[in-house]
Write a protein that holds these residues in place. Sequence first.
Motif, short mmCIF file in Angstrom:
data_model
loop_
_atom_site.label_atom_id
_atom_site.label_comp_id
_atom_site.label_asym_id
_atom_site.label_seq_id
_atom_site.Cartn_x
_atom_site.Cartn_y
_atom_site.Cartn_z
N LYS A 67 0.86 -1.17 0.00
CA LYS A 67 0.00 0.00 0.00
C LYS A 67 0.90 1.23 0.00
N ILE A 68 0.53 2.21 -0.80
CA ILE A 68 1.30 3.45 -0.81
C ILE A 68 0.45 4.58 -0.26
N PRO A 69 1.08 5.59 0.31
CA PRO A 69 0.32 6.68 0.93
C PRO A 69 -0.53 7.42 -0.09
N ARG A 70 -1.63 7.91 0.39
CA ARG A 70 -2.54 8.71 -0.42
C ARG A 70 -1.83 9.99 -0.85
N PRO A 71 -2.11 10.48 -2.07
CA PRO A 71 -1.55 11.78 -2.47
C PRO A 71 -1.97 12.87 -1.50
N SER A 72 -1.27 13.98 -1.53
CA SER A 72 -1.52 15.04 -0.55
C SER A 72 -2.99 15.41 -0.49
N GLU B 172 -12.32 9.77 -1.93
CA GLU B 172 -11.61 8.59 -1.40
C GLU B 172 -10.56 8.14 -2.40
N VAL B 173 -9.38 7.78 -1.90
CA VAL B 173 -8.28 7.32 -2.75
C VAL B 173 -7.60 6.14 -2.08
N LEU B 174 -7.38 5.08 -2.84
CA LEU B 174 -6.56 3.97 -2.40
C LEU B 174 -5.45 3.78 -3.42
N ALA B 175 -4.30 3.34 -2.99
CA ALA B 175 -3.19 3.15 -3.91
C ALA B 175 -2.31 2.00 -3.46
N VAL B 176 -1.83 1.23 -4.43
CA VAL B 176 -0.86 0.17 -4.18
C VAL B 176 0.20 0.23 -5.28
#
Length: 146
Positions: free
Chosen positions: A20-25, A32-36
């Motif tokens: 999992k990577i941190p949400r953009p600023s 809602e934002v999710l990122a991997v």
Amino acid sequence: MLVQARGCTILVKNTIPSKKIPRPSSCGEGVEVLAVSVQLRETHLQIYNIYSSPDCATLDASEVLSLCATSPTFLGGDFNAHHEAIGSTKPRNQNGHHIAKVMTNVPEAALLNTGEATHMAGGVLDLFFTSKITSQNATWNIIPFC
């Protein structure tokens, strides 16, 4: 790996290296934002899932779409955006204007949509972007809702 928020989920097969990577600023108030990030052979791919509710008037996807200019990126989600530049036949809205402007400013972001409806009631609310460098090998399709 299962990563989820209220309206977003990203599923990654457990044999694919991912984190999992941190949400953009900021992608806007109430967005809602999710990122991997996943490792696919020699490619390190960032995957973003965005949900912007119909009531959200502050969508800002510029930072995430700008990633398409510098690294292999896939961005999909329900943007609740309407603009002819993204294949919508409904009247333009603020989110649609924003997405169309960002697409002009970030030509490295390739829109994968073909104009096919992505909502059960018709319309193109779900958008899928990828980096131009990965768009030649990118495919997607709509699975009918049963």
